[in-house]
Scaffold this active site. Structure first.
Site: not given
Length: 81
Positions: A18-20, A45
């Protein structure tokens, strides 16, 4: 962005991250490429599409295409500036 997929010089698999993290891995991989080379990044994501658009706009790299796969993954094609 074009419908035809570009030639890819390197691929990274960021599925499950997932981000980042997908963007951080992209930044690191782009640093090793020459100007004009293309990186394909596969992600799962759901926000990665917007993240890659913003990343490329901010860094001056070109987002050549984004492809959605049947399994819900996406591939982002980024050309190094």
């Amino acid at each position: 962005m074009t419908a035809e997929l570009p030639h890819v010089d390197q691929e990274i698999d960021a599925r499950g991250l997932n981000c980042p993290l997908p963007i951080l891995r992209t930044k690191k991989a782009l640093a090793r490429l020459d100007s004009g080379q293309v990186l394909a990044v596969r992600t799962t994501d759901p926000h990665a599409g917007r993240d890659f658009q913003a990343f490329c706009q901010q860094t001056g790299n070109a987002l050549l295409a984004q492809r959605m796969h049947d399994d819900g993954a996406q591939t982002h094609y980024v050309q190094r500036r």
